[in-house]
Motif scaffolding. Structure first.
Motif, short mmCIF file in Angstrom:
data_model
loop_
_atom_site.label_atom_id
_atom_site.label_comp_id
_atom_site.label_asym_id
_atom_site.label_seq_id
_atom_site.Cartn_x
_atom_site.Cartn_y
_atom_site.Cartn_z
N LEU A 1 -3.10 -20.49 16.56
CA LEU A 1 -3.91 -20.02 15.44
C LEU A 1 -4.23 -21.18 14.50
O LEU A 1 -5.35 -21.30 13.99
CB LEU A 1 -3.17 -18.90 14.69
N ASN A 2 -3.25 -22.06 14.30
CA ASN A 2 -3.48 -23.23 13.45
C ASN A 2 -4.62 -24.07 14.01
O ASN A 2 -5.53 -24.47 13.28
CB ASN A 2 -2.18 -24.04 13.37
N GLU A 3 -4.58 -24.30 15.34
CA GLU A 3 -5.64 -25.10 15.98
C GLU A 3 -7.01 -24.46 15.79
O GLU A 3 -7.97 -25.14 15.43
CB GLU A 3 -5.40 -25.18 17.49
N VAL A 4 -7.08 -23.16 16.04
CA VAL A 4 -8.37 -22.47 15.96
C VAL A 4 -8.90 -22.52 14.53
O VAL A 4 -10.08 -22.77 14.29
CB VAL A 4 -8.26 -21.02 16.48
N ALA A 5 -8.02 -22.31 13.57
CA ALA A 5 -8.45 -22.33 12.16
C ALA A 5 -8.95 -23.72 11.78
O ALA A 5 -9.99 -23.85 11.13
CB ALA A 5 -7.28 -21.91 11.26
N LEU A 6 -8.23 -24.77 12.21
CA LEU A 6 -8.66 -26.13 11.88
C LEU A 6 -10.01 -26.44 12.51
O LEU A 6 -10.89 -27.03 11.88
CB LEU A 6 -7.61 -27.15 12.34
N GLU A 7 -10.21 -26.00 13.77
CA GLU A 7 -11.51 -26.20 14.43
C GLU A 7 -12.64 -25.57 13.62
O GLU A 7 -13.73 -26.11 13.54
CB GLU A 7 -11.51 -25.52 15.81
N LEU A 8 -12.35 -24.40 13.04
CA LEU A 8 -13.38 -23.70 12.29
C LEU A 8 -13.44 -24.16 10.83
O LEU A 8 -14.30 -23.73 10.07
CB LEU A 8 -13.12 -22.18 12.32
N GLY A 9 -12.49 -25.00 10.44
CA GLY A 9 -12.47 -25.50 9.07
C GLY A 9 -12.08 -24.43 8.06
O GLY A 9 -12.56 -24.43 6.93
N VAL A 10 -11.21 -23.51 8.47
CA VAL A 10 -10.76 -22.46 7.54
C VAL A 10 -9.23 -22.40 7.55
O VAL A 10 -8.58 -23.04 8.39
CB VAL A 10 -11.32 -21.07 7.92
N LYS A 11 -8.68 -21.62 6.64
CA LYS A 11 -7.25 -21.38 6.65
C LYS A 11 -7.02 -19.94 7.09
O LYS A 11 -7.66 -19.03 6.57
CB LYS A 11 -6.66 -21.57 5.25
N ALA A 12 -6.09 -19.74 8.02
CA ALA A 12 -5.80 -18.38 8.50
C ALA A 12 -4.63 -17.82 7.69
O ALA A 12 -3.53 -18.38 7.70
CB ALA A 12 -5.43 -18.41 9.97
N PRO A 13 -4.85 -16.70 6.98
CA PRO A 13 -3.74 -16.07 6.26
C PRO A 13 -2.78 -15.42 7.27
O PRO A 13 -3.23 -14.71 8.17
CB PRO A 13 -4.41 -15.01 5.39
N ILE A 14 -1.49 -15.68 7.12
CA ILE A 14 -0.55 -15.11 8.09
C ILE A 14 0.69 -14.50 7.42
O ILE A 14 1.09 -14.89 6.33
CB ILE A 14 -0.02 -16.14 9.13
N THR A 15 1.24 -13.52 8.12
CA THR A 15 2.64 -13.15 7.94
C THR A 15 3.28 -13.47 9.28
O THR A 15 2.58 -13.59 10.29
CB THR A 15 2.84 -11.65 7.67
N VAL A 16 4.58 -13.58 9.32
CA VAL A 16 5.29 -13.69 10.59
C VAL A 16 5.98 -12.35 10.82
O VAL A 16 6.64 -11.82 9.93
CB VAL A 16 6.31 -14.84 10.58
N ARG A 17 5.76 -11.81 12.03
CA ARG A 17 6.45 -10.56 12.35
C ARG A 17 7.88 -10.89 12.75
O ARG A 17 8.11 -11.66 13.68
CB ARG A 17 5.75 -9.82 13.49
N VAL A 18 8.81 -10.31 12.02
CA VAL A 18 10.22 -10.55 12.34
C VAL A 18 10.77 -9.35 13.09
O VAL A 18 10.35 -8.21 12.88
CB VAL A 18 11.06 -10.83 11.08
N ASN A 19 11.67 -9.66 13.99
CA ASN A 19 12.34 -8.62 14.75
C ASN A 19 13.75 -8.45 14.16
O ASN A 19 14.60 -9.32 14.31
CB ASN A 19 12.40 -9.03 16.22
N ILE B 1 14.91 -12.34 13.50
CA ILE B 1 14.97 -12.54 12.04
C ILE B 1 15.93 -13.68 11.70
O ILE B 1 15.75 -14.39 10.71
CB ILE B 1 15.35 -11.22 11.32
N SER B 2 16.89 -13.93 12.58
CA SER B 2 17.85 -15.01 12.33
C SER B 2 17.17 -16.38 12.36
O SER B 2 17.70 -17.35 11.82
CB SER B 2 18.95 -14.96 13.40
N ARG B 3 16.00 -16.47 13.01
CA ARG B 3 15.30 -17.76 13.09
C ARG B 3 14.14 -17.86 12.11
O ARG B 3 13.38 -18.83 12.10
CB ARG B 3 14.78 -17.97 14.52
N ALA B 4 13.98 -16.83 11.28
CA ALA B 4 12.78 -16.75 10.44
C ALA B 4 12.62 -17.96 9.51
O ALA B 4 11.52 -18.49 9.37
CB ALA B 4 12.81 -15.46 9.64
N ARG B 5 13.68 -18.42 8.90
CA ARG B 5 13.54 -19.50 7.92
C ARG B 5 13.01 -20.77 8.58
O ARG B 5 12.15 -21.45 8.02
CB ARG B 5 14.86 -19.75 7.22
N GLU B 6 13.54 -21.08 9.78
CA GLU B 6 13.02 -22.23 10.55
C GLU B 6 11.53 -22.09 10.83
O GLU B 6 10.77 -23.04 10.68
CB GLU B 6 13.66 -22.19 11.95
N VAL B 7 11.15 -20.89 11.28
CA VAL B 7 9.76 -20.68 11.68
C VAL B 7 8.83 -20.76 10.46
O VAL B 7 7.75 -21.34 10.54
CB VAL B 7 9.62 -19.32 12.41
#
Ligand SMILES: *Cc1c(COP(=O)(O)O)cnc(C)c1O
Length: 421
Positions: free
Chosen positions: A133-151, A175-181
């Motif tokens: 998603l980061n790559e696609v957003a940079l190609e388009l010159g925009v910022k993609a708003p995100i949340t991360v889905r935690v399990n 969810i244990s890895r959320a802070r890293e991500v």
């Protein structure tokens, strides 16, 4: 509560006798009630009153454009899980800033479609997806708003095929890895982290798993804020169950659910998003079918309908229960008889109910499957070359076909023959 009631001895959708619709469009067909859709949306909207919120209808439950338009007009946002659903939301007039994009396998093309058409947020489900998603957003010159889905690894206590919040499920990041991500996400220039997402399953009939999951989300919100992230939005998913078996189910109501949300998360200053699907559409739709034959087996009676597993797959796929009622109200005091209710498809799985007690039924009579509005029409297929069945929307005393039944010719025309044949 829904708007499918017996009046003057026959089942109505709002003010329209279902028998009249059957006479006009033929059977089988799906029929939805506008008033029920609106009512269910409002129940969620009101349940979150007092906190900033957006109810994003999970349109995979029932995605006909007319249904989406009813809900959009009531103020709903949309939760989409594919480019096709995104296109439906836009076609129904929903603006991009009210559309959230969920799902574990978003493709580049789907990301581009949403980034160019406008999107409230992507609910990102993995690290590779985040990078893509980061790559696609940079190609388009925009910022993609995100949340991360935690399990959150909680047991939703529902059917295994629709549980999504245990660590063995494919959904979200542990969810244990959320802070890293989140730390990785914050460094990616094409992404704009806005919040956290969680969705633990469907047809939940107990609020406790929601509470457990939301407690974990709260803890994570505080931890991520301490790490320097902006967490301004919490997407809490959908999943609240509906009473399929009227005689004995009483799942919690949206108000009870809303009270848990406010109780656990109300003091975080976050905007709340929820993604109900089934509870909005489920009891807002019925499937109407005709009895083709009553067949006496050796030790049982089969009610053979003109609807089949290709039209409503829930019983075959999830062992799901649907109330099946005659359109003509049976006389009081009639002793019910057990029937195996089946469709004409060449599989024993094409069984809607076994030993179901029903009033005495005859050939040519019409029945309605209640609670068929969600995960009904959208999961149908043309297996056994049975054309897709029509969808009808009722409002008050009016009805309209919102998806016509294709003719056999229409169905065949979609195949094409290579030139060498
Ligand atoms: C399926 C799904 C929903 C809706 O679930 P219901 O049980 O229909 O309310 C919401 N969010 C996500 C991410 C989903 O996959």
């Amino acid at each position: 509560m829904d708007h499918f009631l017996y009046k003057d001895g026959e089942l109505h959708a709002e003010d329209v006798p279902l028998r009249e619709i059957a006479a006009s469009v033929g059977t089988p067909f799906y029929c939805y009630s506008t008033a029920t859709l609106e009512r269910h949306f409002r129940l969620f909207d009101e349940a979150l009153e007092g906190t900033e919120h957006l109810v994003c209808y999970a349109m995979k439950a029932a995605s006909n454009l007319a249904i989406l338009k009813v809900l959009a007009a009531a103020g709903a946002g949309m939760d989409v899980v594919s480019g096709g659903e995104y296109a439906r939301a836009k076609a129904a007039g929903v603006s991009g800033d009210k559309i959230v994009f969920s799902g574990v396998g978003k493709t580049r093309e789907e990301m581009r479609l949403a980034l160019t058409g406008g999107i409230r947020q992507f609910n990102v489900e993995s690290e590779p997806e985040m990078q893509r998603l980061n790559e696609v957003a940079l190609e388009l010159g925009v910022k993609a708003p995100i949340t991360v889905r935690v399990n959150p690894d909680v047991d939703a206590k529902t059917h295994a095929k629709i549980a999504t919040g245990k660590k063995e499920n494919k959904f979200g990041i542990p969810i244990s890895r959320a802070r890293e991500v989140y730390a990785v996400a914050a460094r990616l220039q094409g992404l704009d982290v806005v919040g956290i997402d969680v969705h633990i399953g469907s047809q939940l009939t107990d609020l406790e798993p929601f509470r457990q999951a939301y407690e974990k989300v709260k803890e994570l919100t505080l931890a991520l804020r301490a790490d320097g992230h902006t967490i301004k939005r919490l997407d809490l998913g959908g999943g609240l169950g509906i009473p399929y078996q009227r005689s004995n189910d009483a799942p919690p109501l949206p108000t009870d659910y809303g009270a848990v949300v406010k109780d656990v998360l109300g003091d975080l200053g976050c905007e709340i998003e929820i993604e109900p699907g089934r509870l909005i559409a489920g009891n807002a739709g019925v499937l109407v079918s005709e009895v083709v034959y009553v067949k006496e087996g050796e030790d049982r009676k089969f009610l053979i309908l003109d609807a089949a597993m290709n039209d409503l797959i829930r019983p075959a796929m999830y062992e799901a229960y649907h109330d099946i009622v005659p359109l003509m109200e049976p006389p009081v005091g009639q002793v019910p008889e057990p029937y195996d209710v089946v469709g004409p498809v060449c599989e024993s799985g094409d069984t809607f109910a076994k030993g179901r007690n029903m009033p005495r039924m005859n050939e040519g009579e019409l029945v309605a499957f209640r609670s068929a509005g969600a995960y009904g029409a959208v999961m149908s297929s043309e297996y056994n070359s049975r054309p897709m069945i029509p969808e009808v929307l009722v409002k008050g005393d009016q009805f309209a076909v919102i998806r016509p039944r294709p003719s056999l010719e229409d169905m065949l025309k979609r195949d094409s023959i290579p030139q060498w044949l």
